[in-house]
Design a protein around this motif. Structure first.
Motif, PDB file in Angstrom:
ATOM      1  N   ARG A  68       0.799  -1.232   0.000  1.00  0.00           N
ATOM      2  CA  ARG A  68       0.000   0.000   0.000  1.00  0.00           C
ATOM      3  C   ARG A  68       0.833   1.285   0.000  1.00  0.00           C
ATOM      4  O   ARG A  68       0.487   2.268   0.656  1.00  0.00           O
ATOM      5  CB  ARG A  68      -0.987   0.010   1.196  1.00  0.00           C
ATOM      6  CG  ARG A  68      -1.969  -1.129   1.134  1.00  0.00           C
ATOM      7  CD  ARG A  68      -2.904  -1.110   2.330  1.00  0.00           C
ATOM      8  NE  ARG A  68      -3.967  -0.118   2.190  1.00  0.00           N
ATOM      9  CZ  ARG A  68      -5.211  -0.389   1.831  1.00  0.00           C
ATOM     10  NH1 ARG A  68      -5.564  -1.618   1.543  1.00  0.00           N
ATOM     11  NH2 ARG A  68      -6.095   0.583   1.751  1.00  0.00           N
TER      12      ARG A  68
ATOM     13  N   ALA B 122     -15.167   1.237  -2.161  1.00  0.00           N
ATOM     14  CA  ALA B 122     -14.107   1.364  -1.155  1.00  0.00           C
ATOM     15  C   ALA B 122     -13.505   2.769  -1.168  1.00  0.00           C
ATOM     16  O   ALA B 122     -12.964   3.221  -0.163  1.00  0.00           O
ATOM     17  CB  ALA B 122     -13.022   0.317  -1.388  1.00  0.00           C
ATOM     18  N   LYS B 123     -13.608   3.458  -2.313  1.00  0.00           N
ATOM     19  CA  LYS B 123     -13.065   4.832  -2.376  1.00  0.00           C
ATOM     20  C   LYS B 123     -13.792   5.752  -1.399  1.00  0.00           C
ATOM     21  O   LYS B 123     -13.219   6.712  -0.892  1.00  0.00           O
ATOM     22  CB  LYS B 123     -13.183   5.395  -3.794  1.00  0.00           C
ATOM     23  CG  LYS B 123     -12.167   4.819  -4.773  1.00  0.00           C
ATOM     24  CD  LYS B 123     -12.216   5.567  -6.115  1.00  0.00           C
ATOM     25  CE  LYS B 123     -11.105   5.129  -7.037  1.00  0.00           C
ATOM     26  NZ  LYS B 123     -11.076   5.860  -8.306  1.00  0.00           N
TER      27      LYS B 123
ATOM     28  N   PRO C  74      -7.785   1.436  -3.495  1.00  0.00           N
ATOM     29  CA  PRO C  74      -7.271   0.907  -2.237  1.00  0.00           C
ATOM     30  C   PRO C  74      -8.335   0.064  -1.534  1.00  0.00           C
ATOM     31  O   PRO C  74      -9.447   0.528  -1.305  1.00  0.00           O
ATOM     32  CB  PRO C  74      -6.944   2.166  -1.412  1.00  0.00           C
ATOM     33  CG  PRO C  74      -6.891   3.286  -2.407  1.00  0.00           C
ATOM     34  CD  PRO C  74      -7.862   2.916  -3.494  1.00  0.00           C
TER      35      PRO C  74
ATOM     36  N   TRP D 125      -9.082  -6.698   2.619  1.00  0.00           N
ATOM     37  CA  TRP D 125      -8.642  -6.359   1.265  1.00  0.00           C
ATOM     38  C   TRP D 125      -7.348  -5.542   1.390  1.00  0.00           C
ATOM     39  O   TRP D 125      -7.378  -4.316   1.337  1.00  0.00           O
ATOM     40  CB  TRP D 125      -9.736  -5.556   0.537  1.00  0.00           C
ATOM     41  CG  TRP D 125     -11.023  -6.300   0.416  1.00  0.00           C
ATOM     42  CD1 TRP D 125     -12.132  -6.176   1.195  1.00  0.00           C
ATOM     43  CD2 TRP D 125     -11.335  -7.318  -0.550  1.00  0.00           C
ATOM     44  NE1 TRP D 125     -13.107  -7.037   0.779  1.00  0.00           N
ATOM     45  CE2 TRP D 125     -12.648  -7.753  -0.292  1.00  0.00           C
ATOM     46  CE3 TRP D 125     -10.630  -7.903  -1.610  1.00  0.00           C
ATOM     47  CZ2 TRP D 125     -13.271  -8.742  -1.058  1.00  0.00           C
ATOM     48  CZ3 TRP D 125     -11.250  -8.894  -2.368  1.00  0.00           C
ATOM     49  CH2 TRP D 125     -12.554  -9.300  -2.085  1.00  0.00           C
TER      50      TRP D 125
ATOM     51  N   ILE E 133     -14.773   5.123   1.557  1.00  0.00           N
ATOM     52  CA  ILE E 133     -14.338   4.983   2.950  1.00  0.00           C
ATOM     53  C   ILE E 133     -12.808   4.936   3.040  1.00  0.00           C
ATOM     54  O   ILE E 133     -12.250   4.484   4.043  1.00  0.00           O
ATOM     55  CB  ILE E 133     -14.970   3.735   3.616  1.00  0.00           C
ATOM     56  CG1 ILE E 133     -14.723   2.483   2.772  1.00  0.00           C
ATOM     57  CG2 ILE E 133     -16.443   3.940   3.877  1.00  0.00           C
ATOM     58  CD1 ILE E 133     -15.100   1.179   3.500  1.00  0.00           C
ATOM     59  N   ASP E 134     -12.150   5.419   1.992  1.00  0.00           N
ATOM     60  CA  ASP E 134     -10.684   5.416   1.972  1.00  0.00           C
ATOM     61  C   ASP E 134     -10.149   6.346   3.062  1.00  0.00           C
ATOM     62  O   ASP E 134     -10.525   7.521   3.116  1.00  0.00           O
ATOM     63  CB  ASP E 134     -10.196   5.861   0.597  1.00  0.00           C
ATOM     64  CG  ASP E 134      -8.697   5.760   0.469  1.00  0.00           C
ATOM     65  OD1 ASP E 134      -8.076   5.025   1.267  1.00  0.00           O
ATOM     66  OD2 ASP E 134      -8.132   6.413  -0.431  1.00  0.00           O
ATOM     67  N   ASP E 135      -9.285   5.805   3.922  1.00  0.00           N
ATOM     68  CA  ASP E 135      -8.719   6.608   5.009  1.00  0.00           C
ATOM     69  C   ASP E 135      -7.288   7.060   4.716  1.00  0.00           C
ATOM     70  O   ASP E 135      -6.604   7.575   5.596  1.00  0.00           O
ATOM     71  CB  ASP E 135      -8.766   5.821   6.323  1.00  0.00           C
ATOM     72  CG  ASP E 135      -7.983   4.503   6.229  1.00  0.00           C
ATOM     73  OD1 ASP E 135      -7.354   4.253   5.185  1.00  0.00           O
ATOM     74  OD2 ASP E 135      -7.996   3.734   7.209  1.00  0.00           O
TER      75      ASP E 135
ATOM     76  N   GLN F 233     -10.574  -1.791   1.191  1.00  0.00           N
ATOM     77  CA  GLN F 233     -11.132  -1.499   2.524  1.00  0.00           C
ATOM     78  C   GLN F 233     -12.209  -2.543   2.799  1.00  0.00           C
ATOM     79  O   GLN F 233     -12.965  -2.873   1.887  1.00  0.00           O
ATOM     80  CB  GLN F 233     -11.764  -0.098   2.570  1.00  0.00           C
ATOM     81  CG  GLN F 233     -10.802   1.045   2.481  1.00  0.00           C
ATOM     82  CD  GLN F 233     -10.035   1.307   3.763  1.00  0.00           C
ATOM     83  OE1 GLN F 233     -10.351   0.728   4.808  1.00  0.00           O
ATOM     84  NE2 GLN F 233      -9.015   2.150   3.696  1.00  0.00           N
ATOM     85  N   PRO F 234     -12.302  -3.038   4.044  1.00  0.00           N
ATOM     86  CA  PRO F 234     -11.381  -2.815   5.144  1.00  0.00           C
ATOM     87  C   PRO F 234     -10.029  -3.477   4.883  1.00  0.00           C
ATOM     88  O   PRO F 234      -9.974  -4.526   4.229  1.00  0.00           O
ATOM     89  CB  PRO F 234     -12.103  -3.437   6.349  1.00  0.00           C
ATOM     90  CG  PRO F 234     -13.065  -4.410   5.763  1.00  0.00           C
ATOM     91  CD  PRO F 234     -13.444  -3.906   4.406  1.00  0.00           C
ATOM     92  N   VAL F 235      -8.975  -2.880   5.423  1.00  0.00           N
ATOM     93  CA  VAL F 235      -7.617  -3.286   5.058  1.00  0.00           C
ATOM     94  C   VAL F 235      -7.324  -4.741   5.428  1.00  0.00           C
ATOM     95  O   VAL F 235      -6.640  -5.441   4.683  1.00  0.00           O
ATOM     96  CB  VAL F 235      -6.596  -2.331   5.721  1.00  0.00           C
ATOM     97  CG1 VAL F 235      -5.177  -2.811   5.492  1.00  0.00           C
ATOM     98  CG2 VAL F 235      -6.774  -0.926   5.169  1.00  0.00           C
ATOM     99  N   ASN F 236      -7.846  -5.224   6.546  1.00  0.00           N
ATOM    100  CA  ASN F 236      -7.544  -6.603   6.936  1.00  0.00           C
ATOM    101  C   ASN F 236      -8.214  -7.632   6.021  1.00  0.00           C
ATOM    102  O   ASN F 236      -7.788  -8.767   5.942  1.00  0.00           O
ATOM    103  CB  ASN F 236      -7.957  -6.860   8.392  1.00  0.00           C
ATOM    104  CG  ASN F 236      -6.963  -6.226   9.353  1.00  0.00           C
ATOM    105  OD1 ASN F 236      -5.942  -5.675   8.935  1.00  0.00           O
ATOM    106  ND2 ASN F 236      -7.266  -6.305  10.637  1.00  0.00           N
TER     107      ASN F 236
END
Ligand code: SF4
Ligand code: SF4
Length: 137
Positions: free
Chosen positions: A11, A130-131, A26, A33, A133-135, A28-31
């Motif tokens: 990332r 996912a865009k 990117p 995806w 909720i992109d952090d 999301q959620p990272v764990n």
């Protein structure tokens, strides 16, 4: 064909800025995806993202290695792994991954199972949503 991001992705986000069709999302959620994902229906196979990746994580689909030989010290990130990776991304933001593993020199990995998640992300996963909720991580 399309280009594929593999589990060598941590990332860094250097690739996203250069994509002319904005088809890199990117996860999301990272764990669930942990990578950036390429929309196979929108990618125009320009290859611009490949040299931007400091971790050499992006391949044309038909060149994803079935026997990637690790230099040693690099990380993979994938669902189910429990190791920790921290770094700084292309935009100066912090990267924290808890789905990582550092590779041993000479370790050989089949990266072809990484192809399917790129399709799944857009078919059954969050896709472009996912865009929203992109952090930034
Ligand atoms: S530049 Fe490489 S490591 Fe960074 S997000 Fe893109 S594919 Fe992943
Ligand atoms: S190959 Fe080109 S169009 Fe496809 S993801 Fe990379 S930069 Fe975007």
């Amino acid at each position: 064909m399309t280009f594929i991001i593999t589990s060598l992705c941590v990332r860094d986000r250097g690739c996203i800025d250069v994509c002319p069709v904005e088809c890199m999302v990117p996860g999301q959620p990272v764990n669930e995806w942990p990578w950036i994902y390429i929309d196979p229906d929108t990618c125009i196979d320009c290859g611009a993202c490949v040299p931007e990746c400091p971790f050499a994580a992006i391949f044309p689909e038909d060149e994803v290695p079935s026997a990637y030989t690790a230099k040693g010290g690099e990380y993979i990130s994938n669902v189910g792994l429990t190791g920790h990776f921290e770094g700084t991304n292309h935009h100066g933001g912090k990267i924290v991954l808890d789905t990582a593993r550092q590779l041993e020199p000479g370790e050989v990995l089949d990266l072809t199972p990484d192809i399917k998640p790129n399709y799944d992300f857009f078919k059954t996963g969050p896709g472009y949503g996912a865009k929203d909720i992109d952090d930034g991580m």
